[in-house]
Design an enzyme around this catalytic site. Structure first.
Site, mmCIF file in Angstrom:
data_model
loop_
_atom_site.group_PDB
_atom_site.id
_atom_site.type_symbol
_atom_site.label_atom_id
_atom_site.label_comp_id
_atom_site.label_asym_id
_atom_site.label_seq_id
_atom_site.Cartn_x
_atom_site.Cartn_y
_atom_site.Cartn_z
ATOM 1 C CB CYS A 246 -0.913 0.008 1.212
ATOM 2 S SG CYS A 246 -2.184 -1.261 1.157
ATOM 3 C CG ASN A 377 -0.085 -2.757 -3.622
ATOM 4 O OD1 ASN A 377 0.459 -3.848 -3.805
ATOM 5 N ND2 ASN A 377 -0.664 -2.453 -2.481
ATOM 6 C CD GLU A 378 -4.504 -5.400 -1.108
ATOM 7 O OE1 GLU A 378 -4.807 -4.460 -0.353
ATOM 8 O OE2 GLU A 378 -4.088 -6.488 -0.675
HETATM 9 O O1 AHR Z 1 1.437 -6.496 3.485
HETATM 10 C C1 AHR Z 1 0.693 -5.497 4.104
HETATM 11 C C2 AHR Z 1 -0.355 -4.896 3.186
HETATM 12 O O2 AHR Z 1 -1.315 -5.834 2.824
HETATM 13 C C3 AHR Z 1 0.156 -4.406 1.861
HETATM 14 O O3 AHR Z 1 0.703 -3.151 1.946
HETATM 15 C C4 AHR Z 1 -1.068 -4.375 1.005
HETATM 16 O O4 AHR Z 1 -0.792 -4.544 -0.357
HETATM 17 C C5 AHR Z 1 -1.930 -5.465 1.598
HETATM 18 O O5 AHR Z 1 -3.193 -4.992 1.867
#
Ligand code: AHR
Length: 652
Positions: A246, A377-378
């Protein structure tokens, strides 16, 4: 870099058949037909600056807020007050934060000390103290200018305020200039402080005040913490994903990770609030910022040092969807796309190109061999897909050689996972990043997750996973063997499906015992020591035993298996996880191998599922090496209760 295609040897299919004959599990390996290729980069590491993983961790600067750019610019800096004969605190000067004529525009604040009496002092508290070792050397440096004072004395003290090292910087004038000296420590402590004393009345301006160990990984002046890099190097990871996580996204777009502000002169790198500083009410870390002393150049160098491929993840024009979810307008996306194009030039471009020239200036004229970039990323949803399309159009047109990693969202099933996958299939994406922070039982139940995945669609990157013994983001999650063996069982499924699953990484990687936000984590450390968890050792065993071709395998209850061959070493590698509380006899029949000899065995396990490693017992759960007889192509063995075992058998 490991390369599956370098050797051309007869190719085998290894067909592993697992049957039960009474209580003996029979694993049959048929080495007579070719099998699918597995990526030698299969098992890697996920690095994110969470849990003080960078500043205060892998990046071993001991001075916190060295550039006075934290939101409270005096955070971690304190005056030394002298007590006079009447017991009153007597000020000999004062600390002030100034911005006129700064060191540079990226680093606008500096400390001005106004000294009324010689000997005025102030100190820095470090990252929950400073880890200092007896006889080790530390480079004390600062940018300084002054009117009056001619020297500053640096004194390292232990937790009892005892002096354990000193050094002096001298000869300042009214212009900014960098000064440095080396201090040798006379004692070991986790909680040292750096105290600075000014010799004469007047003013002294300070910026980029640094106390940095000389003994870094590869002895580099801005190098990384040796013990932590060694743990990573010992894993032999196939790739290093950085900088997250994140942290790539930022809580707002303004605080997203921008790689360009993390390269070049250290004094020009712009400090940023770390997004994890107040993410969790139960674990606030208001003093968590990013100095970017560990920036993109250093990440590339780290990957290269440990023989791993670099996998940078870039912001795609979206802030964290768990926070503001702020999204850049499509017409403003060019800046983000240009960042990606420029990153490829920074990593791979000729030294005659602007970004390639910067790489060369930083000491690395050779390319870093970047082959993959993560776009976002996510992330998930329609806004993400729209933005990805613009990225993909530009990147594929200019750099068809670079594979793009995209996200399936934060969860391993349901929505938005399903719809993201449907879109990625339609769009023929290269590699899709799946995340699973799930219970240990989920990992056991999902060992066959990829057995039926579409072989013709995008490849899978199991980019973030860890078994959560209590629940996602719960502070009482444990790094125990119960979690780790469930991950091991699951990883046999990743390996069996190495034709679909391209890469995998446990997350997060690092955590400071006194400053973490997220549990569980692969490696724990304090200011001087570190240890790998059972989860780390599972990762390490898999990454150190990845082959080049996979074997289809059937498993049975309580036993999880996978097998590969390594065409580089001409070996068969068989992995077996016994998830039973009792020993399990096993017969491994190696079809196509008629020879007798010895197989190398690595066993990792504990009959106690609650077993955890710690500073006191850092290797309670760790791999153990042994050998076993191979008699006419058959191994008779006993798998210990709750264990992961790897057999390496020579094909010759
Ligand atoms: O690994 C911790 C967090 O988990 C990461 O930053 C994110 O990509 C996921 O939600």
């Amino acid at each position: 870099m490991r390369n599956a295609n370098r050797l051309s040897i007869p190719v085998f299919i290894l067909l592993v058949r697992t049957l039960v004959h009474g209580s003996t599990a029979v694993v049959t390996v048929d080495a007579t037909h070719p099998g699918a290729a597995i990526s030698p980069q299969m098992f890697g590491v996920f690095f994110e600056d969470i849990n003080f993983a960078a500043d205060g961790g892998l990046y071993p600067e001991l001075v916190k807020n060295r550039s006075f750019e934290f939101s409270d610019p005096l955070m971690s800096w304190h005056e030394i007050l002298l007590i006079d004969a009447k017991g009153l605190a007597k000020p000999r000067g004062e600390m002030d934060i100034r911005t006129e004529s700064p060191l540079n525009q990226s680093n606008p604040h500096y400390l001005r000390v106004k000294v009324t009496e010689a000997g005025y002092g102030f100190w820095n508290s470090g990252y929950r103290g400073m880890g200092v070792e007896s006889n080790a050397e530390y480079r004390f440096s600062a940018y300084l200018r002054a009117g009056g004072p001619k020297s500053i004395r640096a004194v390292i003290t232990d937790e009892n305020n005892k002096e354990i090292g000193t050094g002096t910087l001298t000869g300042f004038d009214e212009h900014w200039k960098k000064y440095e000296t080396v201090i040798r420590a006379s004692a070991t402590t986790q909680h040292a402080h750096l105290n600075l004393f000014v010799d004469a009345p007047g003013y002294l301006d300070l910026d980029m005040v640094s106390l940095f160990p000389i003994d870094t990984w590869k002895q580099r002046p801005n190098g990384l913490r040796k013990d932590l890099v060694q743990l990573l190097a010992d894993m032999h990871p196939g790739f290093v994903r950085f900088p997250g996580g994140c942290i790539v996204e930022g809580r707002q777009l303004a605080t997203r990770y921008r790689w360009k502000t993390t390269v070049g002169d250290l004094a020009q790198r712009q400090t940023l609030t770390n997004r994890w500083n107040d993410e969790f009410d139960q674990r606030p870390a208001p003093d968590y910022f990013q100095s970017f002393g560990l920036g993109f150049f250093e990440y590339f160098q780290l990957a290269e040092d440990i023989g791993a491929r670099p996998l940078p993840i870039l912001n795609c024009g979206m802030a964290c969807q768990f926070n503001s979810s702020e999204t850049a307008k499509l017409e403003d996306l060019q800046e983000y796309i240009q960042d990606a194009l420029d990153l490829i030039e920074f990593a791979n471009g000729p030294v005659s190109s602007p970004w390639g020239a910067l790489r060369a200036k930083m000491g690395h004229p050779e390319p870093f061999h970047l082959t993959m970039i993560g776009v976002g990323n996510e992330q998930w949803g329609a806004r993400y897909l729209e933005r990805y399309k613009l990225f993909a159009a530009a990147l594929k047109a200019n750099h068809p050689e670079i594979e793009l990693v995209v996200s399936a969202g934060p969860a391993p099933a349901g929505e938005p996972f399903e719809s993201m996958w449907a879109n990625w299939r339609d769009m023929k994406a290269d590699i899709v990043d799946e995340h699973y922070y799930m219970a240990p039982d989920w990992f056991l139940a999902n060992s066959g997750r990829y057995d039926h995945y579409d072989r013709s669609g995008p490849k899978v990157f199991a980019g973030e996973y860890a078994a959560q013994t209590s629940g996602t983001t719960k502070p009482d999650n444990r790094n125990n063997w119960k979690a780790a063996i469930a991950e091991a069982a699951f990883m046999t499924g990743l390996e069996r499906n190495g034709d679909v699953v391209r890469m995998a990484s446990y997350a997060p990687l690092l955590a400071h015992v006194d400053a973490w936000q997220w549990k569980p984590d692969a490696i724990w450390f304090d200011n001087l020591r570190s240890f790998g968890t059972p989860d780390y050792y599972v990762q390490s065993v898999f990454a150190n035993n990845v082959g080049t071709r996979i074997v289809p395998v059937t498993s049975q209850e309580g036993l999880y298996t996978s097998a590969t061959i390594d065409e580089r070493t001409h070996e068969v590698l068989v992995k077996a996880v016994n998830h039973n509380s009792t020993e399990r006899p096993v017969e491994i029949q190696l079809k196509g191998i008629s020879e007798s000899g010895k197989a190398q065995v690595t066993t990792l396990g504990s009959s106690d599922l609650n077993a955890e490693n710690s500073f006191e017992q850092p290797k309670l759960v760790r791999p153990r090496a042994s050998t076993v007889e191979v008699k006419a192509g058959t191994i008779q063995a006993r798998l210990p209760p709750y264990s992961l075992t790897v057999y390496r058998i020579s094909l010759q």
